[in-house]
Design a protein around this motif. Structure first.
Motif, PDB file in Angstrom:
ATOM      1  N   UNK A  69      -0.956   4.722   9.080  1.00  0.00           N
ATOM      2  CA  UNK A  69      -1.236   3.625  10.505  1.00  0.00           C
ATOM      3  C   UNK A  69      -2.186   2.704   9.906  1.00  0.00           C
ATOM      4  N   UNK A  70      -3.454   3.577   9.712  1.00  0.00           N
ATOM      5  CA  UNK A  70      -4.525   2.495   8.616  1.00  0.00           C
ATOM      6  C   UNK A  70      -4.302   1.368   7.489  1.00  0.00           C
ATOM      7  N   UNK A  75      -2.453  -4.420   6.621  1.00  0.00           N
ATOM      8  CA  UNK A  75      -1.373  -5.150   5.601  1.00  0.00           C
ATOM      9  C   UNK A  75      -1.407  -4.796   3.907  1.00  0.00           C
ATOM     10  N   UNK A  76      -1.862  -3.323   3.578  1.00  0.00           N
ATOM     11  CA  UNK A  76      -1.824  -2.796   2.899  1.00  0.00           C
ATOM     12  C   UNK A  76      -0.782  -2.247   2.206  1.00  0.00           C
ATOM     13  N   UNK A  77       0.614  -1.668   3.433  1.00  0.00           N
ATOM     14  CA  UNK A  77       1.166  -1.246   3.200  1.00  0.00           C
ATOM     15  C   UNK A  77       1.853  -1.510   4.255  1.00  0.00           C
ATOM     16  N   UNK A  78       3.351  -0.744   4.301  1.00  0.00           N
ATOM     17  CA  UNK A  78       4.529  -1.088   5.269  1.00  0.00           C
ATOM     18  C   UNK A  78       5.609  -0.192   5.262  1.00  0.00           C
ATOM     19  N   UNK A  94       1.734  -2.451  -0.452  1.00  0.00           N
ATOM     20  CA  UNK A  94       1.786  -4.894  -0.465  1.00  0.00           C
ATOM     21  C   UNK A  94       1.338  -5.422  -1.377  1.00  0.00           C
ATOM     22  N   UNK A  95       1.854  -7.339  -1.189  1.00  0.00           N
ATOM     23  CA  UNK A  95       0.613  -7.304  -2.809  1.00  0.00           C
ATOM     24  C   UNK A  95      -1.017  -6.973  -2.199  1.00  0.00           C
ATOM     25  N   UNK A  96      -0.662  -6.858  -1.436  1.00  0.00           N
ATOM     26  CA  UNK A  96      -3.041  -6.732  -1.445  1.00  0.00           C
ATOM     27  C   UNK A  96      -3.124  -5.736  -0.803  1.00  0.00           C
TER      28      UNK A  96
END
Length: 139
Positions: A69-70, A75-78, A94-96
């Motif tokens: 969730x965190x 925006x670090x994973x989905x 994610x790329x970030x």
């Protein structure tokens, strides 16, 4: 001075290493659990199912939910539905997230370098070999 037992010394050194690591993760906005999850996701060849990620981290799946969730909120994973099994959820870095995983890896490395700076290169290598030997007993 009383001689400390090996397990106690290892515990104390581990705590010092963790404190140094946490200190370096704070500016990145991560805690150690989130950093471990990012490291596992970044090291995987493909997105991991939630249950696979929990196994990789050696935690129960319900403990993983707040971590993911965190990561998702930052925006670090989905999460995505697994096309191979629509009842399963994949966690995709994610790329970030990949970039931050590398920064967290560097933070861990620097914390270790600082802690073990009192040892010579040969002593650090010997310690690495000994700890690897112990760790391999339990894999």
């Amino acid at each position: 001075m009383e001689e400390r037992e090996l397990a106690e010394l290892l515990h104390l050194v581990g705590r010092r290493l963790r404190r140094g690591y946490v200190h370096r993760l704070e500016p990145l906005g991560l805690n150690p659990g989130q950093a471990r999850a990012l490291r596992a996701l970044a090291g995987a060849r493909r997105p991991l199912r939630m249950v696979q990620l929990a196994e990789e981290l050696r935690i129960v799946p319900r403990s993983l939910t707040p971590v993911v969730d965190a990561l998702e909120e930052a925006g670090l994973a989905r999460r995505e539905v697994d096309p191979a099994n629509r009842r399963s959820t994949l966690v995709v870095i994610t790329p970030e997230g990949r970039a931050l995983a590398e920064r967290a890896r560097d933070a861990r490395r620097r914390a270790g370098e600082e802690l073990f700076a009192v040892l010579s290169d040969d002593q650090r290598e010997q310690l690495r070999e000994l700890l690897t030997l112990v760790d391999e007993q339990f894999r």
